[in-house]
Design a protein around this motif. Structure first.
Motif, PDB file in Angstrom:
ATOM      1  N   ALA A  67      -0.281   0.172  -4.024  1.00 46.29           N
ATOM      2  CA  ALA A  67       0.942   0.555  -4.730  1.00 46.29           C
ATOM      3  C   ALA A  67       1.352  -0.550  -5.698  1.00 46.29           C
ATOM      4  O   ALA A  67       1.659  -0.295  -6.849  1.00 46.29           O
ATOM      5  N   LYS A  68       1.354  -1.787  -5.225  1.00 52.13           N
ATOM      6  CA  LYS A  68       1.721  -2.954  -6.037  1.00 52.13           C
ATOM      7  C   LYS A  68       0.967  -4.165  -5.515  1.00 52.13           C
ATOM      8  O   LYS A  68       0.660  -4.256  -4.324  1.00 52.13           O
ATOM      9  N   ALA A  69       0.723  -5.089  -6.426  1.00 54.62           N
ATOM     10  CA  ALA A  69       0.129  -6.361  -6.039  1.00 54.62           C
ATOM     11  C   ALA A  69       0.763  -7.451  -6.892  1.00 54.62           C
ATOM     12  O   ALA A  69       1.133  -7.217  -8.037  1.00 54.62           O
ATOM     13  N   ARG A  70       0.892  -8.629  -6.304  1.00 55.82           N
ATOM     14  CA  ARG A  70       1.473  -9.766  -7.030  1.00 55.82           C
ATOM     15  C   ARG A  70       0.944 -11.063  -6.439  1.00 55.82           C
ATOM     16  O   ARG A  70       0.458 -11.079  -5.300  1.00 55.82           O
ATOM     17  N   LEU A  71       1.044 -12.117  -7.231  1.00 58.41           N
ATOM     18  CA  LEU A  71       0.753 -13.432  -6.678  1.00 58.41           C
ATOM     19  C   LEU A  71       1.818 -13.721  -5.634  1.00 58.41           C
ATOM     20  O   LEU A  71       2.947 -13.213  -5.726  1.00 58.41           O
ATOM     21  N   ALA A  72       1.492 -14.523  -4.643  1.00 51.52           N
ATOM     22  CA  ALA A  72       2.449 -14.846  -3.592  1.00 51.52           C
ATOM     23  C   ALA A  72       2.432 -16.342  -3.332  1.00 51.52           C
ATOM     24  O   ALA A  72       1.443 -17.019  -3.632  1.00 51.52           O
ATOM     25  N   ILE A  73       3.508 -16.832  -2.791  1.00 50.88           N
ATOM     26  CA  ILE A  73       3.600 -18.232  -2.421  1.00 50.88           C
ATOM     27  C   ILE A  73       3.330 -18.325  -0.927  1.00 50.88           C
ATOM     28  O   ILE A  73       3.974 -17.637  -0.128  1.00 50.88           O
ATOM     29  N   LEU A 132       0.821  -1.211   0.000  1.00 46.70           N
ATOM     30  CA  LEU A 132       0.000   0.000   0.000  1.00 46.70           C
ATOM     31  C   LEU A 132       0.859   1.268   0.000  1.00 46.70           C
ATOM     32  O   LEU A 132       1.998   1.260   0.451  1.00 46.70           O
ATOM     33  N   TYR A 133       0.262   2.352  -0.481  1.00 50.89           N
ATOM     34  CA  TYR A 133       0.927   3.654  -0.434  1.00 50.89           C
ATOM     35  C   TYR A 133       0.969   4.193   0.993  1.00 50.89           C
ATOM     36  O   TYR A 133       1.907   4.872   1.373  1.00 50.89           O
ATOM     37  N   GLN A 134      -0.074   3.920   1.747  1.00 49.78           N
ATOM     38  CA  GLN A 134      -0.127   4.403   3.127  1.00 49.78           C
ATOM     39  C   GLN A 134      -0.690   3.305   4.020  1.00 49.78           C
ATOM     40  O   GLN A 134      -1.384   2.411   3.553  1.00 49.78           O
ATOM     41  N   LYS A 135      -0.360   3.377   5.292  1.00 51.79           N
ATOM     42  CA  LYS A 135      -0.764   2.329   6.228  1.00 51.79           C
ATOM     43  C   LYS A 135      -2.283   2.212   6.335  1.00 51.79           C
ATOM     44  O   LYS A 135      -3.007   3.200   6.263  1.00 51.79           O
ATOM     45  N   MET A 136      -2.689   0.975   6.531  1.00 51.11           N
ATOM     46  CA  MET A 136      -4.095   0.655   6.784  1.00 51.11           C
ATOM     47  C   MET A 136      -4.087  -0.351   7.932  1.00 51.11           C
ATOM     48  O   MET A 136      -3.359  -1.351   7.867  1.00 51.11           O
TER      49      MET A 136
END
Length: 157
Positions: A149-155, A106-110
């Protein structure tokens, strides 16, 4: 004037589509003393080294034919698979990733965090739905897309 990524994407897209592959991403980056033009391609079941070489050869020919040269500096051309943790860039990437484990920055905390991993449960134009494990309890989280900000598949380990 168009930038290198836009020019290369426009040249690469028809090459990739001819072979029934998907152009996942294009980047032109300076690392150390060298420039790298990187293309990430994929297809259902994964991409092979020979398929990467095929796209590299065809794109290299197209780039050599352009006058004036859109990339005046020396660079290395790399064509590869995006890997198991492929980035989610296009809307179709997000839709394909529903019910898969993902990492979202994320760009900023949640909720005090700037990154989450969990199962992507829903996608729409405004939000991502994520099921995360928070201290042993499953929790549904809704993340505004404007905060991603970014997203990707994860293991999942």
């Amino acid at each position: 004037m168009e930038n290198v990524v836009d020019i290369v994407s426009a040249l690469a897209e028809p090459i990739v589509e001819t072979h029934h592959f998907e152009l996942v991403d294009v980047e032109f980056v300076h690392e150390g003393k060298s420039w790298y033009l990187r293309l990430y391609i994929d297809k259902p079941g994964g991409i092979t080294i020979d398929e990467c070489a095929l796209v590299s050869d065809e794109l290299s020919e197209k780039l050599d034919d352009i006058d004036p040269d859109p990339i005046p500096q020396a660079y290395f051309l790399e064509v590869s698979s995006p890997g198991a943790e492929r980035p989610l860039k296009k809307e179709a990437d997000y839709e394909r990733a529903v019910d898969h484990y993902v990492h979202v920055s994320l760009y900023q905390k949640m909720n005090g965090e700037k990154a989450f991993e969990g199962t992507l449960t829903a996608v729409n134009a405004d939000e991502l739905g994520l099921k995360i494990n928070l201290k042993g309890r499953m929790k549904n989280l809704v993340i505004p897309r404007k905060n991603v900000a970014k997203a990707r598949l994860a293991i999942k380990f």
